[in-house]
Design an enzyme around this catalytic site. Structure first.
Site, mmCIF file in Angstrom:
data_model
loop_
_atom_site.group_PDB
_atom_site.id
_atom_site.type_symbol
_atom_site.label_atom_id
_atom_site.label_comp_id
_atom_site.label_asym_id
_atom_site.label_seq_id
_atom_site.Cartn_x
_atom_site.Cartn_y
_atom_site.Cartn_z
ATOM 1 N N ASP A 11 0.587 -1.693 -0.082
ATOM 2 C CA ASP A 11 -0.166 -0.035 -0.058
ATOM 3 C C ASP A 11 0.957 1.132 0.332
ATOM 4 O OD1 ASP A 11 1.017 0.039 2.802
ATOM 5 O OD2 ASP A 11 -1.106 -0.328 3.346
ATOM 6 N N SER A 12 0.128 2.508 -0.039
ATOM 7 C CA SER A 12 1.137 3.824 -0.249
ATOM 8 C C SER A 12 1.255 4.317 0.662
ATOM 9 C CB SER A 12 0.249 4.817 -1.068
ATOM 10 O OG SER A 12 -0.719 4.967 -0.152
ATOM 11 N N GLY A 13 0.675 3.832 2.508
ATOM 12 C CA GLY A 13 1.424 4.183 3.684
ATOM 13 C C GLY A 13 -0.062 5.615 3.919
ATOM 14 N N GLY A 14 -0.501 5.859 3.332
ATOM 15 C CA GLY A 14 -1.828 7.092 3.492
ATOM 16 C C GLY A 14 -2.224 6.866 4.417
ATOM 17 N N PHE A 15 -2.571 5.353 4.752
ATOM 18 C CA PHE A 15 -4.162 4.755 5.116
ATOM 19 C C PHE A 15 -3.115 4.926 6.426
ATOM 20 C CE2 PHE A 15 -5.578 2.003 7.885
ATOM 21 C CZ PHE A 15 -7.052 2.265 8.743
ATOM 22 N N ASP B 92 -3.239 8.675 -1.159
ATOM 23 C CA ASP B 92 -3.926 9.542 -1.849
ATOM 24 C C ASP B 92 -4.701 9.735 -0.127
ATOM 25 O OD1 ASP B 92 -4.619 6.400 -0.312
ATOM 26 O OD2 ASP B 92 -6.916 6.587 -1.070
ATOM 27 N N GLN C 194 -11.231 7.022 -4.558
ATOM 28 C CA GLN C 194 -12.159 8.046 -3.086
ATOM 29 C C GLN C 194 -13.890 8.277 -3.738
ATOM 30 O OE1 GLN C 194 -11.326 6.686 0.110
ATOM 31 N NE2 GLN C 194 -8.966 6.435 -0.164
ATOM 32 N N GLY D 100 -11.761 4.045 1.025
ATOM 33 C CA GLY D 100 -12.190 4.763 1.758
ATOM 34 C C GLY D 100 -13.550 3.583 2.465
ATOM 35 N N ASP E 68 -8.303 -7.218 0.883
ATOM 36 C CA ASP E 68 -7.144 -7.910 2.021
ATOM 37 C C ASP E 68 -7.401 -6.958 3.053
ATOM 38 O OD1 ASP E 68 -5.624 -5.119 3.084
ATOM 39 O OD2 ASP E 68 -6.522 -4.769 0.969
ATOM 40 N N CYS F 118 -13.283 -28.605 7.949
ATOM 41 C CA CYS F 118 -12.188 -27.243 7.314
ATOM 42 C C CYS F 118 -10.918 -28.699 7.326
ATOM 43 C CB CYS F 118 -11.518 -26.428 8.519
ATOM 44 S SG CYS F 118 -9.924 -25.373 7.818
ATOM 45 N N CYS G 22 -7.993 -27.743 6.656
ATOM 46 C CA CYS G 22 -6.703 -27.333 7.312
ATOM 47 C C CYS G 22 -5.995 -27.874 8.053
ATOM 48 C CB CYS G 22 -6.348 -25.392 7.726
ATOM 49 S SG CYS G 22 -6.992 -26.039 9.236
ATOM 50 N N CYS H 84 -6.841 -27.865 12.075
ATOM 51 C CA CYS H 84 -8.181 -28.832 12.349
ATOM 52 C C CYS H 84 -7.932 -30.115 11.751
ATOM 53 C CB CYS H 84 -9.170 -28.617 11.507
ATOM 54 S SG CYS H 84 -9.842 -26.553 11.715
ATOM 55 N N HIS I 29 -5.455 -21.068 10.906
ATOM 56 C CA HIS I 29 -6.798 -21.299 10.515
ATOM 57 C C HIS I 29 -7.772 -20.369 9.678
ATOM 58 C CE1 HIS I 29 -10.832 -23.420 10.818
ATOM 59 N NE2 HIS I 29 -10.859 -21.866 11.415
#
Length: 379
Positions: free
Chosen positions: A94-98, A148, A191, A218, A268, A306, A308, A311, A337
């Site tokens: 990501d850009s780091g903006g958040f 952004d 946005q 957003g 994500d 499940c 995995c 489990c 899990h």
């Protein structure tokens, strides 16, 4: 040739959801897909081998946090993120903006960028579109995000309009500052909050710049689920059909399915590993808090449906014991899990699209999970 291309495979006749494949310099991945978050060049408590075992096809890392430590210069010297963390499938940063907007109480937004304080040391820092591009070029992911502004929810229309216009100007600067387009794809971020006219304006601005992919930012910032779905319904039609669409920061099972139905390809969220560290599990029957006393003598797996590793090998009683004893293995097993659950869920979504039955899948999954109950508890 662009570094990132999207291949459309099929549209679900029942739902309109799309099955596709994104091609990157470090391999391809099928969509719709959930991407585990590895903030500091690691998915918390997971090894690269764990991620391969659960078939994670792409992971995220965080520009802001890696800029602060160890520093993008060290990652670059190591050969980039893939070499640094020994992960040779695709990576998105990501850009780091958040983080700038969510972690710093003291910040000043200017046309040039954002002045703020390091959340660890209090040091004064400045991040601009150009600097966000330089850092990500040095980190070396396959997919980079434009810098952004991340407005709060809710925000007044006038504020959001000015923010969207600034984000569009910053997007142009990001493209100009991006120095590795041959092997790193840069996505723009749409946005506009809950406002249809501003989402349309933002999408049209960014599409005119011809990014190889587009994110929807957003959302999942406190708005009701119906607002998120409505925003997706009037936003995705403005995005190109021949490029990937990425809904940022969304990781609940219902939102993944509903997002896919509305044309989203990539998702994500830190949610699966964050709640795992509190002993909270995602299962096919809904939420399970394994630290609760009622599981002390429960020798069943976390989820009997499940497949995995966890489990197949460990009981609720054992995992509860580990969590109560503050043993790291307990956090690790819960994290494994939850990540497997969402990765496998998206494989089921892809299969349902192949077979033109995603709406039927949604109904049966929601019924089993408990979303349709009045007392349903989601995350």
């Amino acid at each position: 040739m662009t570094a990132i291309t999207y291949e459309h495979i099929k549209t679900c006749k029942q739902s309109g959801a799309r099955l596709g494949k994104v091609h990157t310099p470090h391999g391809s991945f099928e969509t719709p897909i959930f991407m585990p978050v590895g903030t500091l060049a690691t998915v918390k408590t997971m090894s690269p081998e764990d991620l391969l075992q659960m078939n994670a096809q792409i992971i995220l890392s965080n520009t802001y946090h890696l800029w602060l430590r160890p520093g993008e210069d060290i990652v670059k010297e190591a050969g980039g993120l893939h070499q640094f963390m020994n992960w040779h499938r695709p990576i998105l940063t990501d850009s780091g903006g958040f983080q700038v907007f969510s972690l710093s109480d003291l910040r000043n937004i200017t046309e040039e960028g954002v002045h703020f304080r390091n959340h660890l040391s209090g040091e004064k820092l400045f991040l601009s579109p150009e600097k966000a591009m330089r850092i990500q070029n040095d980190l070396g992911p396959d997919i980079m995000m434009a810098f952004d502004e991340c407005p709060p929810y809710p925000a007044e229309h006038a504020y959001m309009k000015a923010s969207v216009e600034r984000t569009s100007r910053w997007a142009e600067r990001c493209l100009e500052g991006h120095k590795r387009p041959e092997d790193q794809g840069l996505f723009g971020i749409v946005q506009g909050g809950e406002y249809e006219d501003l989402r349309k304006q933002s999408a049209k601005d960014l599409v005119s710049l011809d990014f190889p992919g587009y994110a929807i930012g957003g959302l999942s910032v406190g708005e009701p689920k119906d607002v998120m779905n409505r925003v997706l319904e009037f936003t995705t039609p403005w995005l190109p059909e021949d490029k990937p669409r990425y809904l940022m920061g969304v990781g609940t099972a219902d939102s993944l399915i509903d997002g896919a139905i509305r044309g989203v390809d990539m998702f994500d969220c830190v949610l699966p590993t964050r709640i795992a560290r509190n002993g909270t599990l995602m299962t096919s029957k809904g939420r399970l808090v394994v630290r609760n006393a009622k599981f002390a003598r429960d020798f069943r797996p976390l989820d009997e449906n499940c497949s995995c590793y966890v489990c197949q090998n460990h009981s609720r009683a054992y995992i509860r014991h580990l969590i109560k004893a503050n043993e790291t293995l307990g956090l690790r097993l819960c994290s494994y899990h939850n990540l497997h659950f969402l990765i496998d869920l998206m494989e089921q979504v892809r299969q349902a699209i192949r077979e033109d039955r995603l709406l039927d899948f949604r109904e049966s999954f929601f019924e089993e999970y408990g979303f349709n109950r009045p007392d349903a508890k989601n995350f």
